[in-house]
Design a protein around this motif. Structure first.
Motif, mmCIF file in Angstrom:
data_model
loop_
_atom_site.group_PDB
_atom_site.id
_atom_site.type_symbol
_atom_site.label_atom_id
_atom_site.label_comp_id
_atom_site.label_asym_id
_atom_site.label_seq_id
_atom_site.Cartn_x
_atom_site.Cartn_y
_atom_site.Cartn_z
ATOM 1 N N PRO A 266 0.832 -1.220 0.000
ATOM 2 C CA PRO A 266 0.000 0.000 0.000
ATOM 3 C C PRO A 266 0.860 1.262 0.000
ATOM 4 O O PRO A 266 1.196 1.799 1.061
ATOM 5 N N LEU A 267 1.214 1.723 -1.178
ATOM 6 C CA LEU A 267 2.105 2.880 -1.310
ATOM 7 C C LEU A 267 1.455 3.929 -2.189
ATOM 8 O O LEU A 267 0.610 3.619 -3.021
ATOM 9 N N HIS A 268 1.903 5.157 -2.022
ATOM 10 C CA HIS A 268 1.440 6.243 -2.902
ATOM 11 C C HIS A 268 2.464 6.434 -4.011
ATOM 12 O O HIS A 268 3.598 6.851 -3.748
ATOM 13 N N ALA A 269 2.058 6.141 -5.236
ATOM 14 C CA ALA A 269 2.991 6.195 -6.369
ATOM 15 C C ALA A 269 3.552 7.594 -6.583
ATOM 16 O O ALA A 269 4.640 7.763 -7.146
ATOM 17 N N GLU A 270 2.822 8.615 -6.116
ATOM 18 C CA GLU A 270 3.239 10.007 -6.368
ATOM 19 C C GLU A 270 4.339 10.461 -5.409
ATOM 20 O O GLU A 270 4.923 11.532 -5.595
ATOM 21 N N LEU A 271 4.603 9.678 -4.357
ATOM 22 C CA LEU A 271 5.629 10.067 -3.385
ATOM 23 C C LEU A 271 6.945 9.358 -3.690
ATOM 24 O O LEU A 271 6.969 8.348 -4.396
ATOM 25 N N THR A 272 8.021 9.860 -3.116
ATOM 26 C CA THR A 272 9.281 9.119 -3.163
ATOM 27 C C THR A 272 9.270 8.135 -1.986
ATOM 28 O O THR A 272 8.450 8.276 -1.060
ATOM 29 N N ALA A 273 10.181 7.188 -2.047
ATOM 30 C CA ALA A 273 10.217 6.201 -0.954
ATOM 31 C C ALA A 273 10.478 6.888 0.376
ATOM 32 O O ALA A 273 9.851 6.577 1.396
ATOM 33 N N ARG A 274 11.401 7.842 0.362
ATOM 34 C CA ARG A 274 11.731 8.534 1.617
ATOM 35 C C ARG A 274 10.511 9.296 2.148
ATOM 36 O O ARG A 274 10.208 9.250 3.340
ATOM 37 N N GLU A 275 9.793 9.974 1.230
ATOM 38 C CA GLU A 275 8.590 10.712 1.658
ATOM 39 C C GLU A 275 7.542 9.757 2.219
ATOM 40 O O GLU A 275 6.910 10.037 3.239
ATOM 41 N N GLN A 276 7.347 8.648 1.521
ATOM 42 C CA GLN A 276 6.355 7.664 1.955
ATOM 43 C C GLN A 276 6.685 7.147 3.364
ATOM 44 O O GLN A 276 5.816 7.078 4.235
ATOM 45 N N THR B 241 16.689 7.981 11.576
ATOM 46 C CA THR B 241 17.731 6.969 11.752
ATOM 47 C C THR B 241 17.244 5.607 11.274
ATOM 48 O O THR B 241 17.931 4.895 10.541
ATOM 49 N N ARG B 242 16.034 5.282 11.691
ATOM 50 C CA ARG B 242 15.457 3.976 11.336
ATOM 51 C C ARG B 242 15.262 3.862 9.817
ATOM 52 O O ARG B 242 15.590 2.841 9.214
ATOM 53 N N ILE B 243 14.736 4.923 9.214
ATOM 54 C CA ILE B 243 14.481 4.902 7.766
ATOM 55 C C ILE B 243 15.803 4.738 7.004
ATOM 56 O O ILE B 243 15.916 3.902 6.102
ATOM 57 N N GLU B 244 16.786 5.539 7.368
ATOM 58 C CA GLU B 244 18.072 5.457 6.663
ATOM 59 C C GLU B 244 18.691 4.076 6.829
ATOM 60 O O GLU B 244 19.222 3.504 5.873
ATOM 61 N N ASP B 245 18.583 3.545 8.025
ATOM 62 C CA ASP B 245 19.144 2.225 8.296
ATOM 63 C C ASP B 245 18.482 1.159 7.419
ATOM 64 O O ASP B 245 19.160 0.335 6.777
ATOM 65 N N LEU B 246 17.158 1.209 7.360
ATOM 66 C CA LEU B 246 16.440 0.186 6.587
ATOM 67 C C LEU B 246 16.621 0.378 5.078
ATOM 68 O O LEU B 246 16.733 -0.602 4.336
ATOM 69 N N TYR C 289 9.395 2.944 -9.734
ATOM 70 C CA TYR C 289 10.052 1.769 -9.152
ATOM 71 C C TYR C 289 9.617 0.479 -9.848
ATOM 72 O O TYR C 289 8.501 0.363 -10.350
ATOM 73 N N SER C 290 10.503 -0.500 -9.784
ATOM 74 C CA SER C 290 10.140 -1.841 -10.246
ATOM 75 C C SER C 290 9.284 -2.506 -9.151
ATOM 76 O O SER C 290 9.179 -1.984 -8.032
ATOM 77 N N LYS C 291 8.705 -3.652 -9.510
ATOM 78 C CA LYS C 291 7.869 -4.376 -8.542
ATOM 79 C C LYS C 291 8.674 -4.730 -7.284
ATOM 80 O O LYS C 291 8.198 -4.566 -6.161
ATOM 81 N N GLY C 292 9.897 -5.154 -7.506
ATOM 82 C CA GLY C 292 10.743 -5.541 -6.376
ATOM 83 C C GLY C 292 11.054 -4.368 -5.468
ATOM 84 O O GLY C 292 11.062 -4.502 -4.234
ATOM 85 N N MET C 293 11.312 -3.197 -6.070
ATOM 86 C CA MET C 293 11.619 -2.006 -5.252
ATOM 87 C C MET C 293 10.399 -1.590 -4.433
ATOM 88 O O MET C 293 10.521 -1.217 -3.260
ATOM 89 N N LYS C 294 9.239 -1.690 -5.049
ATOM 90 C CA LYS C 294 8.007 -1.357 -4.301
ATOM 91 C C LYS C 294 7.830 -2.325 -3.138
ATOM 92 O O LYS C 294 7.418 -1.938 -2.040
ATOM 93 N N GLN C 295 8.129 -3.576 -3.419
ATOM 94 C CA GLN C 295 7.994 -4.590 -2.373
ATOM 95 C C GLN C 295 8.922 -4.274 -1.198
ATOM 96 O O GLN C 295 8.540 -4.394 -0.034
ATOM 97 N N LYS C 296 10.139 -3.833 -1.522
ATOM 98 C CA LYS C 296 11.093 -3.492 -0.458
ATOM 99 C C LYS C 296 10.551 -2.330 0.388
ATOM 100 O O LYS C 296 10.621 -2.362 1.621
ATOM 101 N N VAL C 297 10.027 -1.302 -0.288
ATOM 102 C CA VAL C 297 9.489 -0.152 0.455
ATOM 103 C C VAL C 297 8.324 -0.613 1.341
ATOM 104 O O VAL C 297 8.195 -0.197 2.500
ATOM 105 N N GLY C 298 7.481 -1.511 0.785
ATOM 106 C CA GLY C 298 6.353 -2.037 1.558
ATOM 107 C C GLY C 298 6.815 -2.779 2.808
ATOM 108 O O GLY C 298 6.223 -2.654 3.876
ATOM 109 N N ILE C 299 7.894 -3.544 2.650
ATOM 110 C CA ILE C 299 8.411 -4.299 3.806
ATOM 111 C C ILE C 299 8.962 -3.333 4.862
ATOM 112 O O ILE C 299 8.678 -3.461 6.056
#
Lengths: 254, 536
Positions: free
Chosen positions: A87-97, A114-119, A136-146
């Motif tokens: 469940p991500l917003h495609a219009e945001l960057t991963a960091r913003e999300q 700290t936590r975000i940068e670490d992950l 993002y590719s499907k895999g990158m979205k999956q990583k952000v979701g995790i």
């Protein structure tokens, strides 16, 4: 938190005349990985939706982190959830999300950074974190979701096909991360079709078939019960318990 | 407060929704941005008009409070009614739900999500006319010569619209919830939508919309809603009641709080209760039939596939209804005259033909979506693919256009020759329109889906395809139908010194030839585009 991270009694979900999940009994200890297997349409996602409070059970009871699932507000504070479609917003960057979700989780800003940068670093996303998710590719979205699901160190983490779409290196990272999480107190409820992942990580495996839990035990225990072949694998067990029921049902119908 | 959204979460969610909306807007194509610019221009014009009216209203009130204040109650009645209906409608179709809902609902309580939706919804939808009205409030204060009138009028505008929004939003959520629980509504959702649209359209063209709205406005005007006018004019009109002004502020708070709680309850019901699925009919299948022998098996399959997709997802075709507003004038004229006027049948023939062309052939490649590569290598030739789409359009559009335009023509005062020419145009133009659209659609394809509601995306033709096709068709086919109106035919006959009969037949022939020539060229373009895609 009780010593049972997830506990269900006679948990049932019906959609009209159709029964998606019937009489589910689970008792999952805290700090363990529960591998939830089952063929497509067996009721795995419905079970996860009931445990994450997204769907109301038709019958039975369930507690997550010691809280009844009818108490939605208390449950959502203790869980992280990665559905099949992150469940991500495609219009945001991963960091913003991730910053946004950290804000909604009331994680203090400095700790969240700290936590975000670490992950991001751990999942090799730091270099792309300022690109829009739509690129993002499907895999990158999956990583952000995790990352999003585990951002707040939840007591119970529900993962629906977490390694779907990931390359081998990223899948390895997910497996290592799950192992690290459960080295602490976290419990991971893992639904996947990739049996080696379950074989490697799960303390307990449950197989759902046609809405019913048809077998449960440690991977080693289940493999020792498999009847076919000398090289017993989880796949043999899966095919046996799901195919067997199908054969029985067919025989009964006949 | 228990039951209410956490303000920090609600503001954060609203800010994110607005950020997403802004980025979506910025990411639109040039053509879409032009349409946004047109809306902005309308907004500027509306702001100017509202400020002008408010300035003179303020002056009139300051000069003669007695006479001008008699009309004052109408302003809050109209504004409140409009806001309430808009909020209910938008809550059903868009504002009442959120993207990535599962993520939100497993992160924060549902009430916080509702709070975010209420805030962002108010800014996005109602803010569009509240902002100009705040400018108008300043103009009102200047006109009235009272500085205090500005904050009073501004507070009245915001309090009224916020209250109406918070009442309308849960009404929309309730409608959406009830709709999702009814198998009947789920199955006939499109039919219901079309009936509502036609009813609305009918009210507009028949000039009876005012008669329907008027009693609602009268009720609102006679209710405490009109007291918002007391609040806005407290510093100008001596008769304005301070008690009424205070009462509407308290009432706004109470109703607004009730609206928030109702929105939370109803949204929770809507989100946590499973929707009822529409059952599929057994007749919904792509089976073979007589069409195979008429146009060939492959063309028939392409045509049947188009019909089946349209039947399963009729919202894909909703854009063909937009130009129906061009019929407002001839329909209105007929309603006022109490009979079918001479201009209506040719107008219907023209619109019916346009609609036929736009339905299935205005985005041949984009409509295929992810299936396009498979279709392209399936062995279907460009001629068969385009022929199938033209068949899909013509088989349903031509008989429909002939039936409606023909029936209207028979009931109209059109002379026999004009009647025959109109019916002939209604029979021929739909087929040519479909062929014309195919080439335009392949030249300006659109592959990306467009969001038509919060949860629904469909691939619709590109704005360029829509515009070029419409212009080309109207400029050519319009000759065939427009000149069938006896008044126009006789003027033209006098000008060029021929009989009216020659004008009727000649214009039909000229129009058909022109659109036919374009259609022939267009079909070649479409066939080549499909075959080239195959080659790639």
């Amino acid at each position: 938190m009780t010593d049972r991270a997830i506990e269900t009694h006679d948990l049932t979900k019906r959609y009209g005349d159709e029964t998606a999940v019937e009489g589910l009994e689970l008792a999952i200890p805290a700090g363990s990985v529960y591998g939830f297997l089952g063929p497509n349409g067996a009721g795995k996602t419905t079970t996860m939706r009931m445990l994450t409070t997204l769907t109301e059970p038709s019958g039975g009871t369930a507690t997550v982190a010691g809280v009844d699932v009818t108490d939605r507000d208390a449950v959502v504070a203790d869980i992280g959830y990665l559905p099949e479609e992150p469940p991500l917003h495609a219009e945001l960057t991963a960091r913003e999300q991730l910053r946004y979700m950290a804000g909604l989780r009331d994680i203090p800003e400095a700790a969240a950074e700290t936590r975000i940068e670490d992950l991001l670093d751990r999942f090799s996303l730091a270099g792309d974190a300022d690109k829009r998710i739509s690129a993002y590719s499907k895999g990158m979205k999956q990583k952000v979701g995790i990352i999003q699901a585990m951002l707040h160190d939840p007591a119970v983490l529900f993962l629906d096909e977490p390694t779907s779409g990931l390359d081998p290196r990223a899948a390895r990272t997910v497996r290592d991360t799950i192992a690290d999480l459960t080295a602490g107190d976290a419990t991971v409820f893992l639904s996947t079709h990739i049996l080696p992942v379950v074989d490697e990580l799960a303390d307990t495996v449950g197989v759902l078939y046609d809405g019913r839990l048809v077998t449960e035990g440690s991977p080693e225990h289940l493999k020792s019960r498999a009847e076919s072949g000398d090289e017993r694998t989880l796949e043999d067990v899966f095919l046996e318990v799901t195919g067997g029921i199908g054969d029985d049902a067919a025989a009964e119908e006949a | 407060m228990a039951g209410f959204p956490d303000p920090r979460h609600a503001v954060r969610i609203a800010a994110n929704e607005l950020r997403i909306a802004w980025r979506t807007l910025r990411g639109k194509s040039t053509a879409q941005l032009v349409s946004v610019a047109v809306v902005v221009l309308f907004g500027v014009a509306f702001t100017g008009a509202a400020a002008f009216g408010a300035y003179w209203g303020g002056r009139a009130l300051a000069t003669d409070p007695g006479e001008a204040s008699s009309l004052l109650g109408l302003v809050p009645a109209g504004l409140g009614t409009l806001t309430l209906f808009m909020a209910a409608y938008l809550s059903v179709v868009q504002l009442g739900d959120i993207d990535a809902r599962d993520g939100y609902l497993t992160t924060v309580p549902a009430r916080d999500v509702v709070g975010g939706l209420l805030l962002s919804g108010y800014v996005r939808a109602i803010g569009l006319f509240v902002a100009p009205l705040l400018v108008a409030s300043a103009a009102f204060a200047v006109g009235a010569g009272s500085v205090l009138s500005f904050p009073l009028a501004a507070v009245a505008v915001v309090a009224l619209t916020a209250t109406a929004f918070l009442v309308g939003f849960p009404i929309g959520s309730a409608i959406a919830y009830l709709g999702s629980r009814s198998a009947l509504v789920a199955r006939f959702k499109t039919v219901i939508g079309v009936v509502v649209f036609l009813a609305y359209f009918g009210l507009i063209v028949s000039g009876t919309l005012g008669a329907v709205v008027s009693p609602i406005l009268d009720v609102a005007r006679a209710s405490p809603v009109s007291w918002y006018a007391d609040l806005a004019t407290l510093a100008v009109v001596p008769a304005a009641s301070a008690a009424h002004a205070a009462a509407v502020l308290v009432g706004s708070l109470v109703l607004g709080a009730g609206g928030v709680l109702a929105s939370v309850r109803l949204s929770e019901r809507r989100w946590y209760t499973e929707s009822v699925a529409a059952g599929e009919r057994e007749t919904d299948s792509v089976a073979g039939g007589r069409l195979d022998s008429l146009v060939g098996r492959r063309r028939a399959w392409v045509a049947r596939k188009s019909w089946l997709r349209a039947r399963r997802a009729p919202i894909r075709l909703v854009f063909v209804a937009y130009p129906a507003f061009l019929l407002v004038t001839p329909v209105q004229a007929s309603v006022e005259a109490g009979r079918v006027t001479a201009s209506l049948p040719p107008s219907v023939a023209l619109y019916g033909a346009w609609m036929t062309g736009a339905a299935f052939t205005l985005n041949p490649l984009g409509d295929e979506g992810a299936v396009l590569p498979v279709t392209a290598i399936s062995g279907v030739s460009g001629r068969e693919f385009v022929g199938g789409l033209v068949t899909a359009s013509a088989v349903f559009g031509a008989p429909l256009t002939v039936a409606v335009a023909g029936a209207l023509a028979l009931a109209s005062p059109l002379p026999p020759l004009a009647l025959a020419c109109t019916v002939a145009a209604a029979a021929v133009l739909p087929v040519l329109a479909a062929a014309l659209a195919a080439g335009v659609g392949t030249t300006y394809p659109k592959y990306d889906a467009t969001k038509v509601s919060r949860s629904r995306e469909v691939v619709v033709p590109s704005m360029w395809a829509f515009g070029v096709y419409t212009l080309a068709f109207l400029l050519t086919a319009g000759i065939a139908t427009g000149v069938q109106v006896p008044g126009i035919a006789s003027i033209l006959a006098d000008r060029i010194g021929v009989s009216a009969a020659a004008v009727h037949v000649g214009s039909l022939a000229a129009g058909v030839l022109l659109v036919g020539a374009l259609a022939a060229a267009s079909v070649r373009v479409a066939v080549r585009a499909f075959d080239d895609y195959t080659a790639v």
